[in-house]
Design a protein around this motif. Sequence first.
Motif, mmCIF file in Angstrom:
data_model
loop_
_atom_site.group_PDB
_atom_site.id
_atom_site.type_symbol
_atom_site.label_atom_id
_atom_site.label_comp_id
_atom_site.label_asym_id
_atom_site.label_seq_id
_atom_site.Cartn_x
_atom_site.Cartn_y
_atom_site.Cartn_z
ATOM 1 N N ARG A 45 20.509 -6.792 6.751
ATOM 2 C CA ARG A 45 21.618 -7.102 5.836
ATOM 3 C C ARG A 45 21.324 -8.343 4.997
ATOM 4 O O ARG A 45 21.573 -8.360 3.792
ATOM 5 C CB ARG A 45 22.921 -7.320 6.624
ATOM 6 C CG ARG A 45 23.571 -6.079 7.199
ATOM 7 C CD ARG A 45 24.281 -5.215 6.170
ATOM 8 N NE ARG A 45 25.138 -5.942 5.276
ATOM 9 C CZ ARG A 45 26.425 -6.262 5.483
ATOM 10 N NH1 ARG A 45 27.013 -5.894 6.596
ATOM 11 N NH2 ARG A 45 27.104 -6.921 4.581
ATOM 12 N N VAL A 46 20.799 -9.392 5.633
ATOM 13 C CA VAL A 46 20.472 -10.622 4.905
ATOM 14 C C VAL A 46 19.433 -10.325 3.824
ATOM 15 O O VAL A 46 19.585 -10.740 2.669
ATOM 16 C CB VAL A 46 19.975 -11.727 5.872
ATOM 17 C CG1 VAL A 46 19.308 -12.870 5.115
ATOM 18 C CG2 VAL A 46 21.135 -12.249 6.715
ATOM 19 N N LEU A 47 18.385 -9.607 4.184
ATOM 20 C CA LEU A 47 17.337 -9.296 3.199
ATOM 21 C C LEU A 47 17.863 -8.394 2.093
ATOM 22 O O LEU A 47 17.508 -8.572 0.925
ATOM 23 C CB LEU A 47 16.139 -8.644 3.900
ATOM 24 C CG LEU A 47 15.353 -9.555 4.833
ATOM 25 C CD1 LEU A 47 14.332 -8.751 5.631
ATOM 26 C CD2 LEU A 47 14.686 -10.682 4.060
ATOM 27 N N GLN A 53 12.603 -13.595 1.381
ATOM 28 C CA GLN A 53 12.746 -14.997 1.758
ATOM 29 C C GLN A 53 11.883 -15.347 2.955
ATOM 30 O O GLN A 53 11.330 -14.470 3.612
ATOM 31 C CB GLN A 53 14.196 -15.344 2.016
ATOM 32 C CG GLN A 53 14.885 -14.437 2.996
ATOM 33 C CD GLN A 53 16.388 -14.532 2.903
ATOM 34 O OE1 GLN A 53 16.956 -15.435 3.488
ATOM 35 N NE2 GLN A 53 17.006 -13.621 2.183
ATOM 36 N N GLU A 54 11.835 -16.627 3.241
ATOM 37 C CA GLU A 54 11.047 -17.124 4.357
ATOM 38 C C GLU A 54 11.819 -16.940 5.667
ATOM 39 O O GLU A 54 13.048 -16.956 5.681
ATOM 40 C CB GLU A 54 10.719 -18.600 4.156
ATOM 41 C CG GLU A 54 9.785 -18.836 2.986
ATOM 42 C CD GLU A 54 9.368 -20.285 2.861
ATOM 43 O OE1 GLU A 54 8.892 -20.855 3.860
ATOM 44 O OE2 GLU A 54 9.522 -20.828 1.763
ATOM 45 N N ALA A 59 16.491 -16.756 9.606
ATOM 46 C CA ALA A 59 17.034 -17.157 10.910
ATOM 47 C C ALA A 59 18.387 -17.835 10.737
ATOM 48 O O ALA A 59 19.342 -17.530 11.458
ATOM 49 C CB ALA A 59 16.051 -18.081 11.630
ATOM 50 N N ASP A 60 18.474 -18.736 9.776
ATOM 51 C CA ASP A 60 19.732 -19.443 9.527
ATOM 52 C C ASP A 60 20.822 -18.482 9.081
ATOM 53 O O ASP A 60 21.925 -18.493 9.614
ATOM 54 C CB ASP A 60 19.506 -20.533 8.480
ATOM 55 C CG ASP A 60 20.786 -21.287 8.165
ATOM 56 O OD1 ASP A 60 21.362 -21.891 9.095
ATOM 57 O OD2 ASP A 60 21.214 -21.249 6.994
ATOM 58 N N ARG A 61 20.519 -17.640 8.115
ATOM 59 C CA ARG A 61 21.520 -16.742 7.543
ATOM 60 C C ARG A 61 21.952 -15.638 8.525
ATOM 61 O O ARG A 61 23.077 -15.179 8.488
ATOM 62 C CB ARG A 61 20.989 -16.103 6.256
ATOM 63 C CG ARG A 61 20.668 -17.103 5.159
ATOM 64 C CD ARG A 61 21.880 -17.799 4.600
ATOM 65 N NE ARG A 61 22.669 -16.817 3.889
ATOM 66 C CZ ARG A 61 23.991 -16.729 3.949
ATOM 67 N NH1 ARG A 61 24.687 -17.572 4.656
ATOM 68 N NH2 ARG A 61 24.618 -15.804 3.277
ATOM 69 N N ALA A 62 21.032 -15.216 9.421
ATOM 70 C CA ALA A 62 21.341 -14.139 10.368
ATOM 71 C C ALA A 62 21.773 -14.681 11.732
ATOM 72 O O ALA A 62 21.956 -13.902 12.664
ATOM 73 C CB ALA A 62 20.117 -13.231 10.527
ATOM 74 N N CYS A 63 21.949 -16.000 11.828
ATOM 75 C CA CYS A 63 22.383 -16.640 13.078
ATOM 76 C C CYS A 63 21.450 -16.304 14.240
ATOM 77 O O CYS A 63 21.881 -15.831 15.296
ATOM 78 C CB CYS A 63 23.820 -16.255 13.425
ATOM 79 S SG CYS A 63 25.006 -16.728 12.178
#
Length: 144
Positions: A45-47, A53-54, A59-63
């Motif tokens: 979903r984040v991608l 992205q890196e 990791a940050d955005r997907a918790c």
Amino acid sequence: MTNEVPLTSRSLPIALLRARERVMGPIRKMLANAGVTEQQWRVLRVLDEEGPQEPTHIADRACLLLPSLTRILQKLEAKGLIVRETHPGDKRRQIVDISARGKQIIHDNIQVTIHLAEDLRTKLGPERHEALLDLLTELRNLET
């Protein structure tokens, strides 16, 4: 301030866990049918939403913790759901993107996701739903 431990029925950590289970139960069924885990779905979903992205940003955005993300990315790559490339400006870094197969999983399941989200919004009521999201954001942003 009281020194009494709150009852489990009024414990914020337990209430958050129970609420998470209420929200995630129906989603887990959809994900099982799609052949991805909760964590893999969040990465996809984040991608899909934010583009290549890196890993640290994913990791940050997907918790997710970075060591967990490393294993998740390996599994997603093995399934052909993501592609990894070397960062053009720094060969030590990598850029991760969702593949066409990954996008297809999102596409095939997004209507179920939307339906589940709308069902919760309807049951809570739009105002309370938005208030809950606002409170959770406020809680996340509290100074520690």
